[in-house]
Write a protein that holds these residues in place. Structure first.
Motif, PDB file in Angstrom:
ATOM      1  N   SER A  77      -3.129   4.564  -6.124  1.00 24.29           N
ATOM      2  CA  SER A  77      -3.243   3.333  -5.320  1.00 24.29           C
ATOM      3  C   SER A  77      -2.883   3.609  -3.869  1.00 24.29           C
ATOM      4  O   SER A  77      -3.545   3.134  -2.953  1.00 24.29           O
ATOM      5  CB  SER A  77      -2.338   2.240  -5.889  1.00 24.29           C
ATOM      6  OG  SER A  77      -2.768   1.845  -7.149  1.00 24.29           O
ATOM      7  N   ALA A  78      -1.828   4.390  -3.656  1.00 19.55           N
ATOM      8  CA  ALA A  78      -1.417   4.721  -2.284  1.00 19.55           C
ATOM      9  C   ALA A  78      -2.487   5.554  -1.588  1.00 19.55           C
ATOM     10  O   ALA A  78      -2.773   5.343  -0.395  1.00 19.55           O
ATOM     11  CB  ALA A  78      -0.090   5.460  -2.305  1.00 19.55           C
ATOM     12  N   ALA A  79      -3.093   6.477  -2.313  1.00 22.01           N
ATOM     13  CA  ALA A  79      -4.143   7.315  -1.727  1.00 22.01           C
ATOM     14  C   ALA A  79      -5.359   6.465  -1.357  1.00 22.01           C
ATOM     15  O   ALA A  79      -5.952   6.647  -0.284  1.00 22.01           O
ATOM     16  CB  ALA A  79      -4.550   8.416  -2.694  1.00 22.01           C
ATOM     17  N   THR A  80      -5.728   5.530  -2.215  1.00 21.11           N
ATOM     18  CA  THR A  80      -6.850   4.646  -1.931  1.00 21.11           C
ATOM     19  C   THR A  80      -6.554   3.774  -0.725  1.00 21.11           C
ATOM     20  O   THR A  80      -7.390   3.599   0.158  1.00 21.11           O
ATOM     21  CB  THR A  80      -7.154   3.750  -3.158  1.00 21.11           C
ATOM     22  OG1 THR A  80      -7.460   4.598  -4.266  1.00 21.11           O
ATOM     23  CG2 THR A  80      -8.305   2.816  -2.893  1.00 21.11           C
ATOM     24  N   LEU A  81      -5.342   3.250  -0.659  1.00 20.72           N
ATOM     25  CA  LEU A  81      -4.941   2.396   0.458  1.00 20.72           C
ATOM     26  C   LEU A  81      -4.960   3.172   1.768  1.00 20.72           C
ATOM     27  O   LEU A  81      -5.459   2.677   2.781  1.00 20.72           O
ATOM     28  CB  LEU A  81      -3.541   1.819   0.205  1.00 20.72           C
ATOM     29  CG  LEU A  81      -2.978   0.925   1.289  1.00 20.72           C
ATOM     30  CD1 LEU A  81      -3.850  -0.325   1.452  1.00 20.72           C
ATOM     31  CD2 LEU A  81      -1.556   0.542   0.962  1.00 20.72           C
ATOM     32  N   SER A  82      -4.457   4.413   1.763  1.00 17.92           N
ATOM     33  CA  SER A  82      -4.401   5.200   2.995  1.00 17.92           C
ATOM     34  C   SER A  82      -5.794   5.541   3.522  1.00 17.92           C
ATOM     35  O   SER A  82      -5.980   5.722   4.715  1.00 17.92           O
ATOM     36  CB  SER A  82      -3.569   6.458   2.790  1.00 17.92           C
ATOM     37  OG  SER A  82      -4.236   7.348   1.930  1.00 17.92           O
ATOM     38  N   LYS A  83      -6.788   5.614   2.644  1.00 13.44           N
ATOM     39  CA  LYS A  83      -8.159   5.884   3.086  1.00 13.44           C
ATOM     40  C   LYS A  83      -8.726   4.728   3.887  1.00 13.44           C
ATOM     41  O   LYS A  83      -9.622   4.913   4.703  1.00 13.44           O
ATOM     42  CB  LYS A  83      -9.060   6.157   1.882  1.00 13.44           C
ATOM     43  CG  LYS A  83      -8.813   7.475   1.214  1.00 13.44           C
ATOM     44  CD  LYS A  83      -9.734   7.647   0.031  1.00 13.44           C
ATOM     45  CE  LYS A  83      -9.443   8.930  -0.714  1.00 13.44           C
ATOM     46  NZ  LYS A  83     -10.298   9.085  -1.892  1.00 13.44           N
ATOM     47  N   HIS A  84      -8.219   3.530   3.625  1.00 12.02           N
ATOM     48  CA  HIS A  84      -8.753   2.345   4.277  1.00 12.02           C
ATOM     49  C   HIS A  84      -7.971   1.951   5.532  1.00 12.02           C
ATOM     50  O   HIS A  84      -8.288   0.927   6.136  1.00 12.02           O
ATOM     51  CB  HIS A  84      -8.790   1.168   3.291  1.00 12.02           C
ATOM     52  CG  HIS A  84      -9.698   1.427   2.115  1.00 12.02           C
ATOM     53  ND1 HIS A  84     -11.064   1.485   2.239  1.00 12.02           N
ATOM     54  CD2 HIS A  84      -9.416   1.686   0.824  1.00 12.02           C
ATOM     55  CE1 HIS A  84     -11.592   1.750   1.044  1.00 12.02           C
ATOM     56  NE2 HIS A  84     -10.611   1.880   0.162  1.00 12.02           N
ATOM     57  N   LEU A  85      -6.962   2.715   5.880  1.00 14.66           N
ATOM     58  CA  LEU A  85      -6.171   2.402   7.074  1.00 14.66           C
ATOM     59  C   LEU A  85      -6.719   3.061   8.300  1.00 14.66           C
ATOM     60  O   LEU A  85      -7.371   3.982   8.359  1.00 14.66           O
ATOM     61  CB  LEU A  85      -4.711   2.802   6.870  1.00 14.66           C
ATOM     62  CG  LEU A  85      -3.974   2.056   5.768  1.00 14.66           C
ATOM     63  CD1 LEU A  85      -2.551   2.608   5.661  1.00 14.66           C
ATOM     64  CD2 LEU A  85      -3.919   0.573   6.048  1.00 14.66           C
TER      65      LEU A  85
END
Length: 85
Positions: A77-85
């Protein structure tokens, strides 16, 4: 003599063998873990192989396994979120 390498590679292989041995049993995972702890012959002959020491061991292993799943989910989830930042 104790070999870390053999232990790291042998343990999963043995547990997989126990999973195969108990394939089709409704409590396959628990029976495999009990067999790892106490031996498949003991588990097969016992009237209640998942009680006592085996039950505590199975609960500890499953707790650790579930913690790993939660951690992996959080990391994903953190990796997915960081891709969208």
């Amino acid at each position: 003599p104790f070999s870390i390498t053999q232990n790291i590679t042998g343990t999963p292989r043995y547990v997989k063998n126990m999973m195969d041995y108990w394939a089709g049993h409704p409590q396959q995972t628990s029976m495999a873990l009990a067999s790892y702890l106490r031996g498949p012959e003991y588990v097969r002959r016992s009237k209640n192989p998942l009680a006592g020491r085996s039950e505590a061991y199975i609960n500890n292993v499953m707790w650790a396994y579930n913690r790993i799943l939660v951690y992996r989910s959080e990391v994903d989830s953190a990796a997915t979120l960081s891709k969208h930042l």
